[in-house]
Design a protein around this motif. Structure first.
Motif, PDB file in Angstrom:
ATOM      1  N   CYS A 138       7.899  -4.678   8.663  1.00 33.74           N
ATOM      2  CA  CYS A 138       7.050  -5.039   7.523  1.00 33.74           C
ATOM      3  C   CYS A 138       6.875  -3.836   6.600  1.00 33.74           C
ATOM      4  O   CYS A 138       6.531  -2.743   7.056  1.00 33.74           O
ATOM      5  N   PRO A 139       7.107  -3.996   5.282  1.00 31.98           N
ATOM      6  CA  PRO A 139       6.921  -2.894   4.336  1.00 31.98           C
ATOM      7  C   PRO A 139       5.458  -2.436   4.292  1.00 31.98           C
ATOM      8  O   PRO A 139       4.545  -3.226   4.512  1.00 31.98           O
ATOM      9  N   SER A 140       5.267  -1.177   3.972  1.00 25.04           N
ATOM     10  CA  SER A 140       3.907  -0.613   3.995  1.00 25.04           C
ATOM     11  C   SER A 140       3.025  -1.155   2.876  1.00 25.04           C
ATOM     12  O   SER A 140       1.811  -1.207   3.020  1.00 25.04           O
ATOM     13  N   ASP A 141       3.596  -1.570   1.734  1.00 23.48           N
ATOM     14  CA  ASP A 141       2.772  -2.062   0.620  1.00 23.48           C
ATOM     15  C   ASP A 141       2.371  -3.516   0.799  1.00 23.48           C
ATOM     16  O   ASP A 141       1.658  -4.052  -0.033  1.00 23.48           O
ATOM     17  N   LYS A 150       8.595  -7.193  -7.421  1.00 25.66           N
ATOM     18  CA  LYS A 150       8.373  -6.196  -6.373  1.00 25.66           C
ATOM     19  C   LYS A 150       8.503  -6.826  -4.997  1.00 25.66           C
ATOM     20  O   LYS A 150       9.072  -6.232  -4.071  1.00 25.66           O
ATOM     21  N   LEU A 151       8.022  -8.058  -4.852  1.00 23.61           N
ATOM     22  CA  LEU A 151       8.109  -8.743  -3.571  1.00 23.61           C
ATOM     23  C   LEU A 151       9.560  -9.044  -3.200  1.00 23.61           C
ATOM     24  O   LEU A 151       9.929  -8.965  -2.030  1.00 23.61           O
ATOM     25  N   ASN A 152      10.384  -9.367  -4.178  1.00 25.44           N
ATOM     26  CA  ASN A 152      11.807  -9.565  -3.905  1.00 25.44           C
ATOM     27  C   ASN A 152      12.433  -8.306  -3.313  1.00 25.44           C
ATOM     28  O   ASN A 152      13.237  -8.373  -2.379  1.00 25.44           O
ATOM     29  N   GLU A 153      12.060  -7.146  -3.854  1.00 22.52           N
ATOM     30  CA  GLU A 153      12.552  -5.875  -3.313  1.00 22.52           C
ATOM     31  C   GLU A 153      12.042  -5.646  -1.884  1.00 22.52           C
ATOM     32  O   GLU A 153      12.781  -5.181  -1.019  1.00 22.52           O
ATOM     33  N   LYS A 180       5.437 -14.157   7.078  1.00 18.76           N
ATOM     34  CA  LYS A 180       4.976 -14.316   5.702  1.00 18.76           C
ATOM     35  C   LYS A 180       4.625 -12.939   5.152  1.00 18.76           C
ATOM     36  O   LYS A 180       3.790 -12.232   5.716  1.00 18.76           O
ATOM     37  N   ILE A 181       5.272 -12.555   4.061  1.00 21.72           N
ATOM     38  CA  ILE A 181       5.043 -11.257   3.435  1.00 21.72           C
ATOM     39  C   ILE A 181       4.227 -11.498   2.162  1.00 21.72           C
ATOM     40  O   ILE A 181       4.623 -12.290   1.304  1.00 21.72           O
ATOM     41  N   THR A 182       3.096 -10.813   2.055  1.00 18.57           N
ATOM     42  CA  THR A 182       2.170 -11.030   0.937  1.00 18.57           C
ATOM     43  C   THR A 182       1.809  -9.700   0.294  1.00 18.57           C
ATOM     44  O   THR A 182       1.544  -8.722   0.993  1.00 18.57           O
ATOM     45  N   ILE A 183       1.794  -9.692  -1.041  1.00 20.82           N
ATOM     46  CA  ILE A 183       1.241  -8.551  -1.775  1.00 20.82           C
ATOM     47  C   ILE A 183       0.257  -9.092  -2.801  1.00 20.82           C
ATOM     48  O   ILE A 183       0.393 -10.224  -3.274  1.00 20.82           O
TER      49      ILE A 183
END
Length: 103
Positions: A55-58, A41-44, A69-72
């Motif tokens: 920045c994506p909402s999730d 999902k993070l790759n997407e 840095k993008i973190t989920i």
């Protein structure tokens, strides 16, 4: 005849430990599966970030001058009794990527 009784008692003593180890193995398999899903999902989300620049909402984004840095993360509650003492309850599975900002 006494040997059969001894084997039965040994089996009864070992069985709970074996069942517990199998349950722990199943829990860790579920954790690894969830981590793999989060990575996919993070790759997407990284692809979406590169396309839109927002920045994506999730996800949670931490910015610096040159990178972001993008973190989920996802909450996981252990199914095996007592495993929450080791992993903390709730246990959070986290996946993060560092992406260069588009200038």
């Amino acid at each position: 005849m006494g040997k059969k009784g001894q084997a039965l008692i040994e089996f009864i003593l070992i069985m709970p430990v074996m069942v517990y180890l199998i349950l722990v193995l199943v829990d860790f398999t579920l954790i690894l599966s969830t981590k793999n899903k989060l990575d996919n999902k993070l790759n997407e989300l990284v692809t979406e970030y590169k396309e839109k620049g927002v920045c994506p909402s999730d996800a949670t984004c931490t910015q610096n001058d040159t990178y972001e840095k993008i973190t989920i993360k996802e909450k996981y509650t252990p199914k095996t009794p007592g495993l929450n003492l080791i992993l903390k309850d709730p246990y959070y599975i986290k996946s993060e990527r560092t992406v260069l900002k588009n200038e």
